[in-house]
Design a protein around this motif. Sequence first.
Motif, PDB file in Angstrom:
ATOM      1  N   GLN A 119      24.252  44.023  59.662  1.00  0.00           N
ATOM      2  CA  GLN A 119      24.924  42.873  59.070  1.00  0.00           C
ATOM      3  C   GLN A 119      24.064  42.253  57.971  1.00  0.00           C
ATOM      4  OE1 GLN A 119      27.110  40.139  61.713  1.00  0.00           O
ATOM      5  NE2 GLN A 119      25.890  38.494  60.823  1.00  0.00           N
ATOM      6  N   GLY A 120      24.664  42.022  56.811  1.00  0.00           N
ATOM      7  CA  GLY A 120      23.949  41.447  55.676  1.00  0.00           C
ATOM      8  C   GLY A 120      23.376  42.474  54.728  1.00  0.00           C
ATOM      9  N   VAL A 121      23.240  43.716  55.183  1.00  0.00           N
ATOM     10  CA  VAL A 121      22.751  44.787  54.305  1.00  0.00           C
ATOM     11  C   VAL A 121      23.968  45.494  53.735  1.00  0.00           C
ATOM     12  CG1 VAL A 121      21.379  46.897  54.172  1.00  0.00           C
ATOM     13  CG2 VAL A 121      20.659  45.027  55.676  1.00  0.00           C
ATOM     14  N   ARG A 122      24.344  45.152  52.521  1.00  0.00           N
ATOM     15  CA  ARG A 122      25.581  45.637  51.937  1.00  0.00           C
ATOM     16  C   ARG A 122      25.461  45.683  50.419  1.00  0.00           C
ATOM     17  NH1 ARG A 122      29.669  40.775  51.100  1.00  0.00           N
ATOM     18  NH2 ARG A 122      29.616  41.799  49.070  1.00  0.00           N
ATOM     19  N   SER A 123      26.359  46.428  49.801  1.00  0.00           N
ATOM     20  CA  SER A 123      26.404  46.473  48.350  1.00  0.00           C
ATOM     21  C   SER A 123      27.268  45.327  47.836  1.00  0.00           C
ATOM     22  CB  SER A 123      26.969  47.818  47.873  1.00  0.00           C
ATOM     23  OG  SER A 123      28.274  48.010  48.395  1.00  0.00           O
ATOM     24  N   ASN A 124      27.168  45.040  46.543  1.00  0.00           N
ATOM     25  CA  ASN A 124      27.923  43.952  45.933  1.00  0.00           C
ATOM     26  C   ASN A 124      28.595  44.446  44.657  1.00  0.00           C
ATOM     27  OD1 ASN A 124      27.056  41.168  47.379  1.00  0.00           O
ATOM     28  ND2 ASN A 124      25.306  42.552  47.313  1.00  0.00           N
ATOM     29  N   GLN A 125      29.808  43.988  44.431  1.00  0.00           N
ATOM     30  CA  GLN A 125      30.574  44.400  43.260  1.00  0.00           C
ATOM     31  C   GLN A 125      30.263  43.500  42.068  1.00  0.00           C
ATOM     32  OE1 GLN A 125      34.593  44.209  44.740  1.00  0.00           O
ATOM     33  NE2 GLN A 125      34.512  46.260  45.615  1.00  0.00           N
ATOM     34  N   LEU A 126      30.101  44.135  40.921  1.00  0.00           N
ATOM     35  CA  LEU A 126      29.845  43.419  39.665  1.00  0.00           C
ATOM     36  C   LEU A 126      30.928  43.764  38.653  1.00  0.00           C
ATOM     37  CD1 LEU A 126      25.999  44.076  39.281  1.00  0.00           C
ATOM     38  CD2 LEU A 126      27.123  42.172  40.466  1.00  0.00           C
ATOM     39  N   ILE A 127      31.243  42.819  37.781  1.00  0.00           N
ATOM     40  CA  ILE A 127      32.264  43.054  36.772  1.00  0.00           C
ATOM     41  C   ILE A 127      31.920  42.285  35.501  1.00  0.00           C
ATOM     42  CG2 ILE A 127      33.750  41.128  37.490  1.00  0.00           C
ATOM     43  CD1 ILE A 127      36.148  42.993  36.878  1.00  0.00           C
ATOM     44  N   GLY A 128      32.355  42.835  34.369  1.00  0.00           N
ATOM     45  CA  GLY A 128      32.117  42.181  33.091  1.00  0.00           C
ATOM     46  C   GLY A 128      33.165  42.592  32.070  1.00  0.00           C
ATOM     47  N   TYR A 129      33.156  41.906  30.951  1.00  0.00           N
ATOM     48  CA  TYR A 129      34.088  42.197  29.849  1.00  0.00           C
ATOM     49  C   TYR A 129      33.271  42.429  28.592  1.00  0.00           C
ATOM     50  CZ  TYR A 129      37.487  41.277  26.130  1.00  0.00           C
ATOM     51  OH  TYR A 129      38.268  41.376  25.002  1.00  0.00           O
ATOM     52  N   GLY A 130      33.590  43.522  27.865  1.00  0.00           N
ATOM     53  CA  GLY A 130      32.811  43.837  26.674  1.00  0.00           C
ATOM     54  C   GLY A 130      33.602  44.592  25.643  1.00  0.00           C
ATOM     55  N   LEU A 131      32.883  45.103  24.654  1.00  0.00           N
ATOM     56  CA  LEU A 131      33.481  45.852  23.555  1.00  0.00           C
ATOM     57  C   LEU A 131      32.850  47.225  23.441  1.00  0.00           C
ATOM     58  CD1 LEU A 131      33.651  43.133  20.733  1.00  0.00           C
ATOM     59  CD2 LEU A 131      35.560  44.008  22.091  1.00  0.00           C
ATOM     60  N   VAL A 132      33.702  48.215  23.200  1.00  0.00           N
ATOM     61  CA  VAL A 132      33.248  49.564  22.892  1.00  0.00           C
ATOM     62  C   VAL A 132      33.485  49.798  21.409  1.00  0.00           C
ATOM     63  CG1 VAL A 132      33.699  52.024  23.234  1.00  0.00           C
ATOM     64  CG2 VAL A 132      33.602  50.493  25.205  1.00  0.00           C
ATOM     65  N   VAL A 133      32.456  50.208  20.699  1.00  0.00           N
ATOM     66  CA  VAL A 133      32.558  50.417  19.249  1.00  0.00           C
ATOM     67  C   VAL A 133      32.278  51.886  18.925  1.00  0.00           C
ATOM     68  CG1 VAL A 133      31.866  48.043  18.758  1.00  0.00           C
ATOM     69  CG2 VAL A 133      30.121  49.829  18.896  1.00  0.00           C
ATOM     70  N   GLY A 134      32.534  52.238  17.666  1.00  0.00           N
ATOM     71  CA  GLY A 134      32.260  53.599  17.218  1.00  0.00           C
ATOM     72  C   GLY A 134      33.357  54.588  17.525  1.00  0.00           C
ATOM     73  N   LEU A 135      34.555  54.119  17.876  1.00  0.00           N
ATOM     74  CA  LEU A 135      35.644  55.032  18.191  1.00  0.00           C
ATOM     75  C   LEU A 135      36.230  55.635  16.922  1.00  0.00           C
ATOM     76  CD1 LEU A 135      37.462  52.853  20.879  1.00  0.00           C
ATOM     77  CD2 LEU A 135      35.858  54.721  21.254  1.00  0.00           C
ATOM     78  N   PRO A 136      36.668  56.886  16.957  1.00  0.00           N
ATOM     79  CA  PRO A 136      37.219  57.551  15.766  1.00  0.00           C
ATOM     80  C   PRO A 136      38.691  57.186  15.530  1.00  0.00           C
ATOM     81  CG  PRO A 136      37.181  59.091  17.579  1.00  0.00           C
ATOM     82  CD  PRO A 136      36.559  57.825  18.098  1.00  0.00           C
ATOM     83  N   GLY A 137      38.936  55.899  15.319  1.00  0.00           N
ATOM     84  CA  GLY A 137      40.300  55.467  15.059  1.00  0.00           C
ATOM     85  C   GLY A 137      41.182  55.383  16.268  1.00  0.00           C
ATOM     86  N   THR A 138      40.607  55.438  17.454  1.00  0.00           N
ATOM     87  CA  THR A 138      41.413  55.400  18.690  1.00  0.00           C
ATOM     88  C   THR A 138      41.326  54.047  19.371  1.00  0.00           C
ATOM     89  OG1 THR A 138      39.538  56.304  19.944  1.00  0.00           O
ATOM     90  CG2 THR A 138      41.151  57.874  19.065  1.00  0.00           C
ATOM     91  N   GLY A 139      40.850  53.037  18.645  1.00  0.00           N
ATOM     92  CA  GLY A 139      40.727  51.698  19.206  1.00  0.00           C
ATOM     93  C   GLY A 139      42.047  50.954  19.182  1.00  0.00           C
TER      94      GLY A 139
END
Length: 370
Positions: free
Chosen positions: A31-51
């Motif tokens: 009990q107490g030894v567990r993983s934790n979920q993380l989340i974020g919002y960001g930008l992906v750049v450098g796409l070949p016109g598929t943005g």
Amino acid sequence: MKTFLTFFVTAILLTSISCYAQRIKDVASIQGVRSNQLIGYGLVVGLPGTGEQSPFTEQSFRTMLTNFGISIDSTVKPKIKNVAAVAVHAELPAFTKPGQTIDVTVSSVGEASSLQGGTLLQTFLKGVDGKVYAVAQGSLVVSGFGAEGADGSRVVVNTPTVGRIPNGAMVEQAVPSGFASGDSLTLNLHYPDFSTAKRLADTINQKLGAQPDQGYVIATPVDAASVRVTAPRDIGQRVGFLATLENFQFTPADAPARVVINSRTGTIVIGRDVQLLPAAITHGGLTVTISENQQVSQPNALAEGETVVTTQSIVDVDLADSRMFKFEPGTTLDDLVRAVNEVGAAPGDLMAILEALRQAGALRGELVVI
């Protein structure tokens, strides 16, 4: 016509193997030894016109430039087809320390057609408490791809809008845990069961030399899911104590009598302890009669031994016009499955029979449909 093999591709008769001992680490967690979920919002750049050119992507792009001291007139609409807004998520394992890295998954949240060839810019990953625990950045690995023709036809392989960044996030702070505090630890069973909890506590007390009859116990069952274990306070000793404890073997209790049916695939899993009460039902053009005869076995007059009563099961299957299934006391679902196999019935027939038996109260066991 016999369809024994064909039927058993979709209907599986499960025989319990709970008689085998298992390690504590395989059936319980701390009990107490567990993983934790993380989340974020960001930008992906450098796409070949598929943005994408969505409003929130444009707003995120402007905010990023503002953070770098670059301002764009509000009347100017930038063309950013090489940028995509993404959601970034990861799992922070227990005891992960600052400076270590974890893998991240990046998924498009807009209309971007592909993230292939993109690079994720610095993204803060937060926990449920709103604090930043890791920072992600790096080049994406995308297994899928897509191609689109001038007439609108399109071919997509796998999922090009989701990618991974191995070791793509740097951990900035550790998640506090109660592992090193208190005089005891609690083991939580993966599958709660009162009998298993008691057997687990008894095994620990026996292995570690406790004497429950004299009031000295090391492990105490708290409920069907938890066992409290007294542990050393010194962190080094506690680690060594658990390293020994988690490798103790014991025999968990038998699982409850249960039948699991997957209605989408036709898979049927039947537990060993499931029994049938006396019942008779109608189904199609099949007649299945299952009965048991009691026989007395006596030893020779000159030989040593005991008189015992043995059971002989008789299964009779008929495809005549009669439509009655008859079950005598003590019949198991093993008998039923074998009988239905003999006449080449479909998995749906057995599902219908099991449901009817449950409604009639003749199925001694839980029926679970997934």
